[in-house]
Design a protein around this motif. Structure first.
Motif, short mmCIF file in Angstrom:
data_model
loop_
_atom_site.label_atom_id
_atom_site.label_comp_id
_atom_site.label_asym_id
_atom_site.label_seq_id
_atom_site.Cartn_x
_atom_site.Cartn_y
_atom_site.Cartn_z
N PRO A 266 113.99 -21.49 4.69
CA PRO A 266 113.45 -21.91 6.00
C PRO A 266 114.21 -20.73 6.80
N GLN A 267 113.35 -20.52 8.07
CA GLN A 267 114.01 -19.98 9.07
C GLN A 267 115.07 -20.71 9.71
N LYS A 268 116.23 -19.84 10.35
CA LYS A 268 117.34 -20.47 10.77
C LYS A 268 117.93 -21.63 10.02
N ASN A 269 118.02 -21.37 8.85
CA ASN A 269 118.36 -22.36 7.78
C ASN A 269 120.01 -22.69 8.13
N THR A 270 120.26 -23.84 8.06
CA THR A 270 121.48 -24.58 8.14
C THR A 270 121.96 -25.05 6.95
N GLN A 271 121.20 -25.29 6.09
CA GLN A 271 121.51 -26.13 4.82
C GLN A 271 121.79 -25.05 3.63
N LYS A 272 122.36 -25.56 2.57
CA LYS A 272 122.43 -24.76 1.61
C LYS A 272 121.08 -24.48 0.98
N PHE A 273 120.43 -23.47 0.47
CA PHE A 273 119.32 -23.30 -0.10
C PHE A 273 119.56 -22.51 -1.63
N VAL A 274 119.49 -23.30 -2.58
CA VAL A 274 119.84 -22.96 -3.94
C VAL A 274 118.73 -22.54 -4.71
N ILE A 275 118.85 -21.15 -5.16
CA ILE A 275 118.06 -20.42 -5.69
C ILE A 275 118.39 -20.29 -7.34
N PHE A 276 117.85 -21.18 -8.32
CA PHE A 276 118.35 -21.05 -9.68
C PHE A 276 117.50 -20.04 -10.42
N ILE A 277 118.18 -19.08 -10.82
CA ILE A 277 117.43 -18.02 -11.62
C ILE A 277 117.73 -17.99 -12.98
N LYS A 278 116.67 -18.07 -13.58
CA LYS A 278 116.80 -18.20 -15.22
C LYS A 278 117.07 -16.89 -16.03
N ALA A 279 117.58 -16.98 -17.14
CA ALA A 279 118.11 -15.67 -17.80
C ALA A 279 116.97 -14.94 -18.00
N VAL A 296 122.28 -19.56 -1.91
CA VAL A 296 122.91 -19.65 -2.95
C VAL A 296 122.29 -19.19 -4.22
N PHE A 297 122.78 -18.11 -5.01
CA PHE A 297 122.27 -17.68 -6.32
C PHE A 297 123.02 -18.40 -7.43
N ILE A 298 122.31 -18.95 -8.38
CA ILE A 298 122.92 -19.58 -9.53
C ILE A 298 122.31 -19.06 -10.89
N GLY A 299 122.91 -18.25 -11.39
CA GLY A 299 122.37 -17.71 -12.81
C GLY A 299 122.68 -18.67 -14.10
N GLU A 300 122.26 -17.99 -15.25
CA GLU A 300 122.51 -18.72 -16.40
C GLU A 300 123.84 -18.34 -17.14
N ASP A 330 125.23 -14.73 6.31
CA ASP A 330 126.65 -15.38 6.08
C ASP A 330 126.37 -16.53 5.04
N ASN A 331 127.50 -16.94 4.76
CA ASN A 331 127.79 -18.29 3.81
C ASN A 331 126.93 -17.91 2.52
N PHE A 332 127.01 -16.84 2.08
CA PHE A 332 126.13 -16.46 0.77
C PHE A 332 127.19 -16.99 -0.30
N MET A 333 126.55 -17.49 -1.48
CA MET A 333 127.45 -17.74 -2.59
C MET A 333 126.47 -17.34 -4.12
N ALA A 334 127.27 -17.07 -5.03
CA ALA A 334 126.78 -16.60 -6.28
C ALA A 334 127.49 -16.97 -7.44
N LYS A 335 126.84 -17.58 -8.36
CA LYS A 335 127.62 -18.04 -9.53
C LYS A 335 126.83 -17.68 -10.85
N ASP A 336 127.52 -17.15 -11.79
CA ASP A 336 127.01 -16.90 -13.19
C ASP A 336 125.93 -16.01 -13.28
N ILE A 337 126.02 -14.85 -12.48
CA ILE A 337 125.19 -14.04 -12.43
C ILE A 337 125.54 -12.44 -12.44
N GLY A 338 124.69 -11.69 -12.97
CA GLY A 338 125.05 -10.30 -13.07
C GLY A 338 124.38 -9.22 -11.92
N PHE A 339 125.11 -8.20 -11.56
CA PHE A 339 124.50 -7.33 -10.60
C PHE A 339 124.53 -6.04 -11.07
#
Length: 558
Positions: A266-279, A296-300, A330-339
């Motif tokens: 969403p525009q001007k997002n103020t809540q976490k927005f979790v994008i789950f990215i499958k393998a 938030v990026f969450i991988g497998e 701002d306030n970006f988070m990534a877990k369990d993912i490769g770049f």
């Protein structure tokens, strides 16, 4: 100096610095009521003008570019209100940068024959817009200044002003290896704005140093709650994350690409927005835009979910734009993912991940490339349990970046090249940027170790004049050269950098044969090392601690 004089000088220092950060201090005094009305009026005017001049001189004393400072504050219309004075300084810088953007457009036509120069100008325009944005939020913070939250305000202001300097410097960096005189013209255009921004940082920085030197505290100082970010992280801090959207190459999610999922934020997002990215391997270039926050990026798994690309400098793309993934929100988070950037050593600068957003967290991520793998560009960043691989300067930039329990893996470069783990880029001596490695492992791939002739590797080299890197409580393998650190070019920055090692272990941690540069610190005091731990250095207790990411605030037991 006598005790009484010292006390008076201390009070004067505090008043001066408080003025700098816009604490409401009045320098005027009442005129005698017995004076005639005309004399009273004239005395008040003279006193006001004199006081305004004294205020300007006092504020500018802490800066490196005093003439530029006094010239900018001359527009203050004889005010002695400190808030007005500091706002005038920021406004002058914003106006100057806006003028640079406008004038740079006239350079595009003359640069049309060189694609690199044209690309650099376009890059500059975006970077300077961000610098202006950082100055504007600094301006707004001055308006809301609360004495009981003074340290909090100065920490944020220093971060944003340091970033504004970094963005201007990144603009100039974009002209490296371009033809013609456009780069020099841009440098001249940015000279005044750069001095103004540095002056603003000097003003803000002087307050904290005086309090620290005098060992004084302001009653009631509390950290400002980062409400939006805290809410987001509290929601993230659970094992059962509920994704807002799912990305899957096989079509089992709402989207097949990460970019499609980002458009759903969403525009001007103020809540976490979790994008789950499958393998899967996602071959795309991803950029989280400025002000698209709380993503938030969450991988497998760091080797199962991977975003990959191959943009590089050798093929004509400026370093800043080579990133496979660029984080600007701002306030970006990534877990369990490769770049990843697969361009290889022959293609020179090729960024896998660039982080240009404040309060970014990376946990259990893998970041692979060769030269310039990870661009810790600006603001505050925290990496935990991550693996970063590369060859030359593969962790570089001017963020306040802390790496905890991470692995830095040196790869085999091209023939006759040496490897450097870090290239920190602090431009201003008061800038907040540093690369800090705590309880990390500095390792090398087998291809590097068995190469003939042997390849030299170093902990880092100074990209900019006030480069700052601290390696503490970490394991350093024996392939690192005994001197530890490499020059950039000749004697550049060797006296002004700050490199330190503290309580390290492993065959490569012996400091007996380290460089003897003035800026290198072989033995720092425990309290100095503790100041670079994530709790005090990036105020991580307020945002990292709430994320659920394993985290140590201070020094570890070794």
């Amino acid at each position: 100096m006598g005790v009484k004089k010292l006390a008076i000088a201390s009070i004067a220092s505090i008043l001066l610095v408080a003025c700098v950060v816009a604490v409401a201090i009045s320098f005027t005094s009442k005129s005698n009521e017995d004076n005639s009305s005309n004399n009273t009026s004239n005395n008040k005017v003279d006193s006001h003008i004199s006081t305004s001049t004294k205020s300007v001189h006092a504020i500018c004393q802490s800066t490196d570019y005093k003439q530029t400072c006094e010239k900018s504050l001359a527009r203050a219309n004889n005010t002695n209100d400190p808030k007005d004075l500091i706002k005038v300084e920021f406004s002058a810088t914003i106006n100057d940068l806006s003028s640079v953007i406008k004038n740079s457009k006239s350079l595009i036509q003359e640069a049309s024959k060189d694609p690199r120069t044209k690309d650099a100008l376009h890059t500059c325009e975006g970077l300077l817009d961000v610098a202006i944005d950082d100055l504007r939020r600094s301006f707004d913070d001055i308006n809301m200044l609360d004495l009981t939250k003074l340290q909090d305000y100065t920490d944020d202001l220093k971060t944003w002003l340091s970033a504004a300097i970094t963005y201007q410097e990144t603009c100039l960096d974009a002209f490296e290896n371009t033809t013609g005189e456009t780069g020099e013209k841009m440098k001249k255009l940015l000279k005044n704005a750069g001095e103004l921004t540095s002056n603003g940082l000097a003003m803000v920085s002087s307050f904290g140093s005086v309090l620290k030197n005098l060992n004084l505290k302001i009653p009631g100082v509390n950290r400002r709650l980062l409400n939006t970010h805290e809410r987001m992280l509290q929601e993230v801090n659970s094992n059962g994350l509920k994704p807002n959207v799912v990305v899957a190459l096989d079509g089992s999610g709402q989207y097949k690409s990460v970019n499609e999922a980002l458009r759903a934020v969403p525009q001007k997002n103020t809540q976490k927005f979790v994008i789950f990215i499958k393998a899967g391997v996602y071959n795309e270039y991803v950029e989280i835009p400025r002000k698209v926050n709380n993503v938030v990026f969450i991988g497998e798994g760091p080797t199962k979910t991977k975003i990959t690309g191959s943009k590089n400098f050798a093929d004509g793309t400026g370093t800043f734009k080579t990133a496979t993934v660029g984080v600007n929100g701002d306030n970006f988070m990534a877990k369990d993912i490769g770049f990843e950037n697969t361009a290889g050593p022959i293609k020179h600068q090729a960024v896998a991940l660039r982080v240009s957003g404040d309060m970014a967290i990376f946990h259990n991520c893998q970041i692979d490339g060769y030269q310039d793998t990870l661009y810790v560009h600006s603001y505050r960043q925290f990496f935990r349990d991550c693996t970063i691989s590369g060859t030359i300067d593969f962790i570089f930039g001017d963020a306040s970046a802390v790496f905890q329990n991470c692995k830095m893996i040196v790869r085999k470069p091209m023939a006759e090249q040496a490897c450097m783990v870090t290239a920190q880029g602090r431009k201003d001596r008061r800038g907040v940027g540093a690369i800090v490695m705590q309880n990390c492992q500095v390792l090398a791939e087998q291809d590097f170790l068995t190469a003939q002739p042997p390849i030299k590797a170093y902990l880092g080299r100074p990209w900019k004049e006030f480069s700052r890197t601290i390696i503490m409580q970490s394991s350093i393998d024996g392939f690192i050269a005994p001197e530890g650190w490499s020059v950039w070019a000749g004697n550049f920055a060797l006296d002004t950098l700050f490199y330190a090692e503290y309580q390290n272990r492993g065959a490569g941690s012996n400091t007996n044969n380290r460089v003897n540069w003035r800026g290198y610190q072989k033995n720092i005091a425990p309290q100095v090392a503790a100041g670079f731990a994530p709790g005090p250095f990036i105020r991580a207790d307020e945002w990292v601690k709430l994320s659920g990411v394993p985290y140590e605030s201070g020094l570890m037991k070794v």
